[in-house]
Design a protein around this motif. Structure first.
Motif, mmCIF file in Angstrom:
data_model
loop_
_atom_site.group_PDB
_atom_site.id
_atom_site.type_symbol
_atom_site.label_atom_id
_atom_site.label_comp_id
_atom_site.label_asym_id
_atom_site.label_seq_id
_atom_site.Cartn_x
_atom_site.Cartn_y
_atom_site.Cartn_z
ATOM 1 N N GLU A 1 16.833 1.149 -7.615
ATOM 2 C CA GLU A 1 16.426 1.962 -8.756
ATOM 3 C C GLU A 1 15.776 3.270 -8.318
ATOM 4 O OE1 GLU A 1 14.058 -0.754 -11.043
ATOM 5 O OE2 GLU A 1 15.831 -1.722 -11.892
ATOM 6 N N CYS A 2 14.967 3.234 -7.278
ATOM 7 C CA CYS A 2 14.344 4.460 -6.760
ATOM 8 C C CYS A 2 15.399 5.422 -6.228
ATOM 9 C CB CYS A 2 13.348 4.130 -5.649
ATOM 10 S SG CYS A 2 11.842 3.322 -6.205
ATOM 11 N N TYR A 3 16.333 4.901 -5.444
ATOM 12 C CA TYR A 3 17.377 5.763 -4.893
ATOM 13 C C TYR A 3 18.238 6.369 -6.000
ATOM 14 C CZ TYR A 3 16.257 3.984 -0.210
ATOM 15 O OH TYR A 3 15.634 3.672 0.960
ATOM 16 N N MET B 1 0.820 -1.191 0.000
ATOM 17 C CA MET B 1 0.000 0.000 0.000
ATOM 18 C C MET B 1 0.865 1.257 0.000
ATOM 19 S SD MET B 1 -3.316 0.961 0.633
ATOM 20 C CE MET B 1 -4.178 2.290 1.333
ATOM 21 N N SER B 2 1.833 1.357 0.901
ATOM 22 C CA SER B 2 2.664 2.557 0.959
ATOM 23 C C SER B 2 3.537 2.689 -0.282
ATOM 24 C CB SER B 2 3.525 2.568 2.225
ATOM 25 O OG SER B 2 4.421 1.489 2.232
ATOM 26 N N ILE B 3 3.947 1.561 -0.867
ATOM 27 C CA ILE B 3 4.759 1.601 -2.078
ATOM 28 C C ILE B 3 3.947 2.224 -3.214
ATOM 29 C CG2 ILE B 3 5.915 0.202 -3.826
ATOM 30 C CD1 ILE B 3 6.588 -1.787 -1.520
ATOM 31 N N GLU B 4 2.725 1.777 -3.391
ATOM 32 C CA GLU B 4 1.879 2.297 -4.452
ATOM 33 C C GLU B 4 1.530 3.763 -4.211
ATOM 34 O OE1 GLU B 4 1.085 -0.602 -2.834
ATOM 35 O OE2 GLU B 4 1.601 -2.034 -4.393
ATOM 36 N N SER B 5 1.229 4.107 -2.971
ATOM 37 C CA SER B 5 0.878 5.488 -2.641
ATOM 38 C C SER B 5 2.046 6.430 -2.930
ATOM 39 C CB SER B 5 0.471 5.580 -1.172
ATOM 40 O OG SER B 5 0.151 6.910 -0.831
ATOM 41 N N ALA B 6 3.251 6.028 -2.540
ATOM 42 C CA ALA B 6 4.437 6.848 -2.798
ATOM 43 C C ALA B 6 4.665 6.996 -4.301
ATOM 44 C CB ALA B 6 5.658 6.234 -2.126
ATOM 45 N N ARG B 7 4.527 5.897 -5.032
ATOM 46 C CA ARG B 7 4.707 5.938 -6.489
ATOM 47 C C ARG B 7 3.662 6.829 -7.137
ATOM 48 N NH1 ARG B 7 3.740 0.709 -8.061
ATOM 49 N NH2 ARG B 7 1.582 1.310 -8.267
ATOM 50 N N ASP B 8 2.398 6.648 -6.771
ATOM 51 C CA ASP B 8 1.309 7.397 -7.386
ATOM 52 C C ASP B 8 1.410 8.899 -7.127
ATOM 53 O OD1 ASP B 8 0.355 4.984 -8.289
ATOM 54 O OD2 ASP B 8 -1.260 4.854 -6.790
ATOM 55 N N ASN B 9 2.031 9.270 -6.005
ATOM 56 C CA ASN B 9 2.131 10.683 -5.647
ATOM 57 C C ASN B 9 3.504 11.282 -5.930
ATOM 58 O OD1 ASN B 9 -0.560 11.378 -4.437
ATOM 59 N ND2 ASN B 9 -0.059 9.516 -3.312
ATOM 60 N N GLY B 10 4.382 10.516 -6.569
ATOM 61 C CA GLY B 10 5.670 11.043 -6.996
ATOM 62 C C GLY B 10 6.730 11.155 -5.916
ATOM 63 N N PHE B 11 6.567 10.450 -4.817
ATOM 64 C CA PHE B 11 7.558 10.481 -3.740
ATOM 65 C C PHE B 11 8.544 9.340 -3.918
ATOM 66 C CE2 PHE B 11 3.757 12.445 -1.712
ATOM 67 C CZ PHE B 11 4.282 13.713 -1.549
ATOM 68 N N ILE B 12 9.479 9.520 -4.856
ATOM 69 C CA ILE B 12 10.396 8.443 -5.232
ATOM 70 C C ILE B 12 11.258 7.998 -4.053
ATOM 71 C CG2 ILE B 12 12.247 9.917 -6.125
ATOM 72 C CD1 ILE B 12 11.005 6.696 -7.770
ATOM 73 N N HIS B 13 11.666 8.928 -3.200
ATOM 74 C CA HIS B 13 12.490 8.555 -2.047
ATOM 75 C C HIS B 13 11.695 7.717 -1.052
ATOM 76 C CE1 HIS B 13 10.439 12.237 -0.919
ATOM 77 N NE2 HIS B 13 10.747 12.019 0.352
ATOM 78 N N GLU B 14 10.412 8.047 -0.873
ATOM 79 C CA GLU B 14 9.558 7.254 0.019
ATOM 80 C C GLU B 14 9.288 5.873 -0.575
ATOM 81 O OE1 GLU B 14 8.585 8.049 3.025
ATOM 82 O OE2 GLU B 14 9.282 10.120 3.022
ATOM 83 N N GLN B 15 9.166 5.816 -1.883
ATOM 84 C CA GLN B 15 8.975 4.530 -2.550
ATOM 85 C C GLN B 15 10.206 3.654 -2.344
ATOM 86 O OE1 GLN B 15 8.135 4.806 -6.738
ATOM 87 N NE2 GLN B 15 8.125 2.602 -6.999
ATOM 88 N N GLY B 16 11.396 4.242 -2.478
ATOM 89 C CA GLY B 16 12.634 3.494 -2.250
ATOM 90 C C GLY B 16 12.713 2.962 -0.837
ATOM 91 N N LEU B 17 12.379 3.806 0.112
ATOM 92 C CA LEU B 17 12.407 3.395 1.519
ATOM 93 C C LEU B 17 11.408 2.269 1.781
ATOM 94 C CD1 LEU B 17 13.741 4.107 4.224
ATOM 95 C CD2 LEU B 17 11.871 5.707 4.612
ATOM 96 N N ALA B 18 10.206 2.396 1.232
ATOM 97 C CA ALA B 18 9.184 1.355 1.418
ATOM 98 C C ALA B 18 9.631 0.040 0.777
ATOM 99 C CB ALA B 18 7.855 1.815 0.835
ATOM 100 N N GLN B 19 10.240 0.119 -0.404
ATOM 101 C CA GLN B 19 10.739 -1.099 -1.062
ATOM 102 C C GLN B 19 11.840 -1.750 -0.228
ATOM 103 O OE1 GLN B 19 9.780 -2.764 -3.703
ATOM 104 N NE2 GLN B 19 8.573 -1.356 -4.927
#
Length: 82
Positions: A44-46, A1-19
């Protein structure tokens, strides 16, 4: 859930952290193939975010292998594999 939310909202650093944290969880329950995918995605996100040192730390800590800039798998092992 947090991975998709971060991706959908453009928070690449948060997506990396969640991954990365999803990788930790999956590794703890010995889902190593899926954990490796998460660590690769975190890397890849980082890199996309510009956090090169953090991406290299992920690559080193989880023994991710890249050849010609492309992910080629790894030798991630659980402590029970030794």
């Amino acid at each position: 859930m947090s991975i998709e939310s971060a991706r959908d909202n453009g928070f690449i650093h948060e997506q990396g952290l969640a991954q990365e944290f999803m990788g930790h969880y999956l590794s703890s329950i010995i889902e190593l193939k899926e954990a490796t995918k998460c660590y690769k995605n975190a890397y890849e996100c980082y890199m996309q975010w510009g956090a090169v040192a953090k991406a290299k730390q992920i690559q080193k800590d989880y023994n991710l292998c890249f050849a010609d800039g492309e992910f080629k798998g790894n030798s991630l092992k659980h402590s029970r594999d030794f």
